[in-house]
Motif scaffolding. Structure first.
Motif, PDB file in Angstrom:
ATOM      1  N   SER A  40       0.841  -1.204   0.000  1.00 39.53           N
ATOM      2  CA  SER A  40       0.000   0.000   0.000  1.00 39.53           C
ATOM      3  C   SER A  40       0.873   1.250   0.000  1.00 39.53           C
ATOM      4  O   SER A  40       1.961   1.273   0.571  1.00 39.53           O
ATOM      5  CB  SER A  40      -0.933   0.003   1.213  1.00 39.53           C
ATOM      6  OG  SER A  40      -0.186   0.027   2.397  1.00 39.53           O
ATOM      7  N   SER A  41       0.373   2.274  -0.653  1.00 36.71           N
ATOM      8  CA  SER A  41       1.120   3.528  -0.709  1.00 36.71           C
ATOM      9  C   SER A  41       0.867   4.324   0.572  1.00 36.71           C
ATOM     10  O   SER A  41      -0.026   4.015   1.358  1.00 36.71           O
ATOM     11  CB  SER A  41       0.692   4.345  -1.921  1.00 36.71           C
ATOM     12  OG  SER A  41      -0.660   4.725  -1.786  1.00 36.71           O
ATOM     13  N   ARG A  42       1.648   5.370   0.774  1.00 34.43           N
ATOM     14  CA  ARG A  42       1.515   6.183   1.979  1.00 34.43           C
ATOM     15  C   ARG A  42       0.119   6.808   2.089  1.00 34.43           C
ATOM     16  O   ARG A  42      -0.426   6.953   3.164  1.00 34.43           O
ATOM     17  CB  ARG A  42       2.555   7.309   1.980  1.00 34.43           C
ATOM     18  CG  ARG A  42       3.902   6.859   2.421  1.00 34.43           C
ATOM     19  CD  ARG A  42       3.930   6.853   3.924  1.00 34.43           C
ATOM     20  NE  ARG A  42       5.279   6.566   4.373  1.00 34.43           N
ATOM     21  CZ  ARG A  42       5.528   5.916   5.469  1.00 34.43           C
ATOM     22  NH1 ARG A  42       4.556   5.461   6.195  1.00 34.43           N
ATOM     23  NH2 ARG A  42       6.753   5.699   5.834  1.00 34.43           N
ATOM     24  N   ASN A  44      -2.707   5.574   1.009  1.00 35.64           N
ATOM     25  CA  ASN A  44      -3.767   4.589   1.194  1.00 35.64           C
ATOM     26  C   ASN A  44      -3.673   3.818   2.510  1.00 35.64           C
ATOM     27  O   ASN A  44      -4.519   2.982   2.786  1.00 35.64           O
ATOM     28  CB  ASN A  44      -3.763   3.582   0.030  1.00 35.64           C
ATOM     29  CG  ASN A  44      -4.106   4.270  -1.277  1.00 35.64           C
ATOM     30  OD1 ASN A  44      -4.754   5.309  -1.289  1.00 35.64           O
ATOM     31  ND2 ASN A  44      -3.647   3.694  -2.372  1.00 35.64           N
ATOM     32  N   GLN A  45      -2.641   4.079   3.316  1.00 37.83           N
ATOM     33  CA  GLN A  45      -2.490   3.342   4.560  1.00 37.83           C
ATOM     34  C   GLN A  45      -3.454   3.867   5.616  1.00 37.83           C
ATOM     35  O   GLN A  45      -3.744   5.054   5.675  1.00 37.83           O
ATOM     36  CB  GLN A  45      -1.055   3.444   5.073  1.00 37.83           C
ATOM     37  CG  GLN A  45      -0.072   2.660   4.246  1.00 37.83           C
ATOM     38  CD  GLN A  45       1.336   2.765   4.786  1.00 37.83           C
ATOM     39  OE1 GLN A  45       1.637   3.640   5.572  1.00 37.83           O
ATOM     40  NE2 GLN A  45       2.190   1.863   4.342  1.00 37.83           N
ATOM     41  N   SER A  46      -3.945   2.943   6.443  1.00 36.73           N
ATOM     42  CA  SER A  46      -4.868   3.294   7.510  1.00 36.73           C
ATOM     43  C   SER A  46      -4.259   2.888   8.847  1.00 36.73           C
ATOM     44  O   SER A  46      -3.941   1.718   9.066  1.00 36.73           O
ATOM     45  CB  SER A  46      -6.199   2.570   7.308  1.00 36.73           C
ATOM     46  OG  SER A  46      -6.996   2.674   8.452  1.00 36.73           O
ATOM     47  N   LEU A  47      -4.110   3.872   9.734  1.00 40.58           N
ATOM     48  CA  LEU A  47      -3.531   3.596  11.046  1.00 40.58           C
ATOM     49  C   LEU A  47      -4.416   2.654  11.840  1.00 40.58           C
ATOM     50  O   LEU A  47      -3.923   1.767  12.539  1.00 40.58           O
ATOM     51  CB  LEU A  47      -3.323   4.901  11.815  1.00 40.58           C
ATOM     52  CG  LEU A  47      -2.720   4.766  13.212  1.00 40.58           C
ATOM     53  CD1 LEU A  47      -1.331   4.157  13.139  1.00 40.58           C
ATOM     54  CD2 LEU A  47      -2.688   6.106  13.899  1.00 40.58           C
TER      55      LEU A  47
END
Length: 76
Positions: A40-42, A44-47
């Motif tokens: 995943s790209s920066r 599209n990332q989910s914390l």
């Protein structure tokens, strides 16, 4: 009144099976976490997804390790 002895809520015969299954599930969740992080790209990332996945993997690997120690005779 005599005190009752302390016993495990899980039968001793289940320790090896529980350790194998919990460690397998924990390793699969860990692998999915690494795959998610690598693909995943920066933007599209989910914390939230990362924290939940890490917590689930940690719980399964922790209990799997505990049952592995119990199955091998190390009572912790």
């Amino acid at each position: 009144m005599a005190p009752k002895p302390i016993t495990s809520p899980v039968p001793d015969a289940w320790y090896p099976t529980l350790s194998v299954f919990m460690l397998a599930i924990g390793l699969v969740v860990t692998a999915s976490f690494f795959i998610y992080e690598a693909t995943s790209s920066r933007r599209n990332q989910s914390l939230t997804k990362e924290l939940i996945t890490g917590a689930v993997a940690s719980v399964f690997l922790g209990f799997g390790s505990l049952f592995l120690l119990l199955a091998s005779g190390v009572y912790v």
